[in-house]
Write a protein that holds these residues in place. Structure first.
Motif, short mmCIF file in Angstrom:
data_model
loop_
_atom_site.label_atom_id
_atom_site.label_comp_id
_atom_site.label_asym_id
_atom_site.label_seq_id
_atom_site.Cartn_x
_atom_site.Cartn_y
_atom_site.Cartn_z
N LYS A 272 -9.13 -6.23 7.18
CA LYS A 272 -8.47 -4.92 7.29
C LYS A 272 -9.02 -4.07 8.43
N TYR A 273 -10.21 -4.40 8.94
CA TYR A 273 -10.80 -3.63 10.03
C TYR A 273 -10.60 -4.28 11.40
N GLY B 297 0.82 -1.21 0.00
CA GLY B 297 0.00 0.00 0.00
C GLY B 297 0.85 1.25 0.00
N VAL B 298 0.26 2.34 -0.42
CA VAL B 298 0.95 3.62 -0.46
C VAL B 298 0.09 4.69 0.21
N TYR C 73 2.47 3.32 11.07
CA TYR C 73 1.81 3.15 9.77
C TYR C 73 0.66 2.15 9.78
N ILE C 74 0.71 1.15 10.67
CA ILE C 74 -0.38 0.17 10.70
C ILE C 74 -0.92 -0.05 12.11
N GLY C 75 -0.57 0.84 13.02
CA GLY C 75 -1.07 0.72 14.39
C GLY C 75 -2.21 1.69 14.66
N GLU C 76 -2.43 1.99 15.94
CA GLU C 76 -3.47 2.94 16.31
C GLU C 76 -3.07 4.35 15.86
N ILE D 121 -3.32 -1.33 3.11
CA ILE D 121 -2.26 -2.28 3.44
C ILE D 121 -2.84 -3.54 4.07
N GLY D 122 -3.78 -3.36 5.01
CA GLY D 122 -4.39 -4.50 5.66
C GLY D 122 -5.12 -5.40 4.68
#
Length: 282
Positions: A144-145, A99-100, A254-257, A268-269
């Motif tokens: 992803k959620y 992902g970007v 980038y992918i946390g809270e 990304i997820g």
């Protein structure tokens, strides 16, 4: 102790990315040969590589790059690692783009400053080995959620790379260092209860003021096995810091809270979910 109050307000934007620039061809990896793709990505053929990437992104261009739509910034669809002649099974030899994202910092309510764009890469086989049994049957659109999915990604130490591309012409390495230091301390405090970590000072020291960056400069942060965070600027390795907590705190950005970009996190997820359900032909 550095006085952060003297730094420009764009520091607040550094860890929620963004950008727009004309891609210099020398900043992207050259298109690998068929044999390089087969060896690096550990699949049967180039067609299988494209199949996996296409199912993951559903928008893989013919030239092998992914374009961040808001900024027009291009990222290579995969990164190759390892020395020439390395064994096919070497860990993290190939990572694909998941992902970007991009972000602008609004100043004085109307003026918007573009700082950088980012792309997040993952090693597919490592992802499947770590989380395939638990999540392979979950639809990517649902996965992803799930907060626990991202927690597992960060706690398991899945091989990933975040590539930043500088856009703001006035950006200095001192600004980058200060912004990361402040943000990582907040993440570390939430993750381990204290804001200090044995690797944070070493990590910040890698970004010394004598390292010059320009518009278009690439900065790669790679999470390696064993809790090592490798930093590479403009294609040159500048150092590796060993700290699992620091690795987790960095990728938590980038992918946390409260991520740098929520839309990029979910992209990304979902891409990770597609990789978990797409396997190379036996």
């Amino acid at each position: 102790m550095r006085d952060r109050n003297t730094l420009p307000t764009i520091l607040a934007a550094l860890l929620p990315p963004l950008l727009r620039y004309d891609r210099p061809s020398n900043l992207l990896l050259p298109a690998p040969t068929d044999m390089e793709v087969e060896n690096a990505c550990m699949v049967k053929s180039v067609e299988e590589t494209v199949k996996v990437q296409t199912k993951m992104t559903e928008k893989l261009p013919k030239d092998g790059v992914i374009v961040e739509p808001k900024t027009g910034v291009s990222f290579p669809s995969y990164l190759l690692f390892g020395e020439p002649g390395a064994n096919v099974g070497d860990h993290n030899s190939c990572q694909v783009l998941a992902g970007v994202g991009s972000r602008a910092k609004t100043l004085i309510r109307v003026k918007s400053i573009l700082i950088y764009a980012f792309g997040l890469y993952v090693e597919p086989n490592h992802l499947r080995a770590k989380l395939g049994d638990k999540y392979a049957g979950v639809p990517p659109e649902e996965l992803k959620y799930r907060p626990e999915f991202y927690n597992d990604l960060l706690s398991q130490g899945v091989g990933m790379t975040v590539r930043l591309v500088v856009h703001y012409k006035g950006l200095k390495m001192a600004m980058v260092r200060s912004a990361f230091e402040s943000s990582l301390k907040l993440r570390l405090k939430r993750i381990k209860g204290v804001e200090d970590d044995e690797g944070l000072e070493d990590f910040c020291s890698l970004m010394s003021e004598d390292v010059r960056i320009f518009r278009g400069t690439t900065i790669d942060f790679r999470w390696q096995p064993g809790g090592a965070l490798q930093t590479e600027i403009g294609g040159r390795k500048i150092g590796t810091v060993f700290s699992h907590h620091l690795c987790r705190a960095f990728f938590d950005l980038y992918i946390g809270e409260t991520p740098v970009s929520e839309s990029a996190k979910y992209e990304i997820g979902e891409s990770f979910g597609r990789l978990l359900t797409t396997r190379p032909n036996a």
